[in-house]
Design a protein around this motif. Sequence first.
Motif, mmCIF file in Angstrom:
data_model
loop_
_atom_site.group_PDB
_atom_site.id
_atom_site.type_symbol
_atom_site.label_atom_id
_atom_site.label_comp_id
_atom_site.label_asym_id
_atom_site.label_seq_id
_atom_site.Cartn_x
_atom_site.Cartn_y
_atom_site.Cartn_z
ATOM 1 N N GLN A 166 81.943 72.843 30.321
ATOM 2 C CA GLN A 166 80.646 73.507 30.470
ATOM 3 C C GLN A 166 79.710 73.109 29.333
ATOM 4 N N LEU A 167 80.263 73.084 28.124
ATOM 5 C CA LEU A 167 79.429 72.738 26.963
ATOM 6 C C LEU A 167 78.930 71.294 27.090
ATOM 7 N N GLN A 168 79.824 70.446 27.556
ATOM 8 C CA GLN A 168 79.472 69.056 27.804
ATOM 9 C C GLN A 168 78.269 68.982 28.751
ATOM 10 N N ILE B 93 75.016 70.202 27.075
ATOM 11 C CA ILE B 93 74.425 69.193 26.180
ATOM 12 C C ILE B 93 73.770 68.082 27.006
ATOM 13 N N THR B 94 74.466 67.652 28.069
ATOM 14 C CA THR B 94 73.917 66.600 28.932
ATOM 15 C C THR B 94 72.587 67.050 29.544
ATOM 16 N N LEU C 59 66.522 67.328 23.941
ATOM 17 C CA LEU C 59 67.095 66.446 22.922
ATOM 18 C C LEU C 59 66.749 65.016 23.332
ATOM 19 N N GLN C 60 66.187 64.263 22.409
ATOM 20 C CA GLN C 60 65.786 62.896 22.734
ATOM 21 C C GLN C 60 66.620 61.886 21.947
ATOM 22 N N SER D 230 69.266 64.622 16.183
ATOM 23 C CA SER D 230 70.588 65.157 15.846
ATOM 24 C C SER D 230 70.818 66.393 16.709
ATOM 25 N N ILE D 231 72.043 66.561 17.155
ATOM 26 C CA ILE D 231 72.347 67.720 17.998
ATOM 27 C C ILE D 231 72.707 68.894 17.069
#
Lengths: 243, 243
Positions: free
Chosen positions: B15-17, B20-21, B29-30, B34-35
């Motif tokens: 789910q976290l993956q 983030i995607t 996020l570009q 940095s994440i």
Amino acid sequence: MRRVQKQSRIPIYAQLQEIITEMIDNEELQAHDSIPTEHEFCAFHDISRMTVRTAIMTLVNEGVLYREQGKGTFVAPKKPNYQLSGLKGLTAVMEELGYDVQTKIQSFAHVVCSKKIAHIIGIPVGQKAIRIQRLRFVDKEAYALETVWIDPEQYPNLTESTVEATSLYDIFRDTYGLIPAYTRQIVTPVRLNDVEKEFFALMDEPLGLMFERTTYTEDDKVIEYTKSVYRVDKHQFEMYLQI
Amino acid sequence: MRRVQKQSRIPIYAQLQEIITEMIDNEELQAHDSIPTEHEFCAFHDISRMTVRTAIMTLVNEGVLYREQGKGTFVAPKKPNYQLSGLKGLTAVMEELGYDVQTKIQSFAHVVCSKKIAHIIGIPVGQKAIRIQRLRFVDKEAYALETVWIDPEQYPNLTESTVEATSLYDIFRDTYGLIPAYTRQIVTPVRLNDVEKEFFALMDEPLGLMFERTTYTEDDKVIEYTKSVYRVDKHQFEMYLQI
């Protein structure tokens, strides 16, 4: 049987996997033959049962071997090929090969999609898309999970029951006059998650293939964007490419 | 950021993956951003550091994120596409895209191959084939491991140094008059083994794509059979298919 090389940098289970595959390729083991027992592999190669199991389970997940409860492990018959050339959906290809293909609509909803998908199907960011989740079965066996995103303005009055009854490509073509001319597909290897594993009835850590497909008309209008996950233990994915 | 659902059947790391995607797809996020830190993900979702690491390492292995020692984890720029349509080798495709492509011959030998490969390249079982193992590099970075099998009678006087200097397709065409007309490729997801991981300088348990390619002349003579393993963290594999 060739012996594993313990001083090699290639892990023993991977070597054993290759040895078993070779025996099948060489027809020392044929379809539906039982393979040596775990004990026999352990004794012959002087390796642990854990290593033998890893090799065998990997080959089971790849569909090279299959297991029968209480009977043993056997060589699977050759996998039929999915032809990825041409534009025919895999469903059409499988039907031509004489398989019974079923589709079950899991959900049909208007949802906000990611910016990326909005751009692909050409809707303003934040506006809702139609998202259709489908389960595909070949001869009653689950083979793919698909999620389709389309632009609602392009498909007015599209309902879940229409989609239940007819192939999507037929609906695009016959009801909306959008004739598929070409697709772009990105292919990626994936680890199946728990939901996918349960759907495909697979154990351990099977791999699958994800296809992200965008379908276009002859004048480059996007018809649909689909993300599909396929199991790889039952079929091969073959591409035929010409100059 | 969307929150993970703890009661879902989908594992938290998966789910976290996806979250983030999505943030990348949505341009929250570009490229090169940095994440959030591991600590921030843990605190926001109330999940373990192990879970966060699994999600992040998976995305690093897929090439969605990249790490810099002591600096953090960043969003990778979009991957260039390998076009799988047409017959041009990937090398030719990459060169056209302006990349510097290098090939290193790792071995060139006459070996007995499996029955399966003997059948494909059309040599009697037990007779030796020429087997060429090649390492491929793009901009000095390893991107593929290839093993080619060919019939020695079809390619008399072929030597390692010829193969070092020229593209195989050029040799087949110019020296032996065998003009590639089409290929059949089977695509399979694979777990990279230790040797492959070391070659690609990847950690943990990265996936790759294996292509088994048979190349034919216009009159269906087999020119070569090649098994290649590609990393998938640096490039996408795209197919363009027409009716």
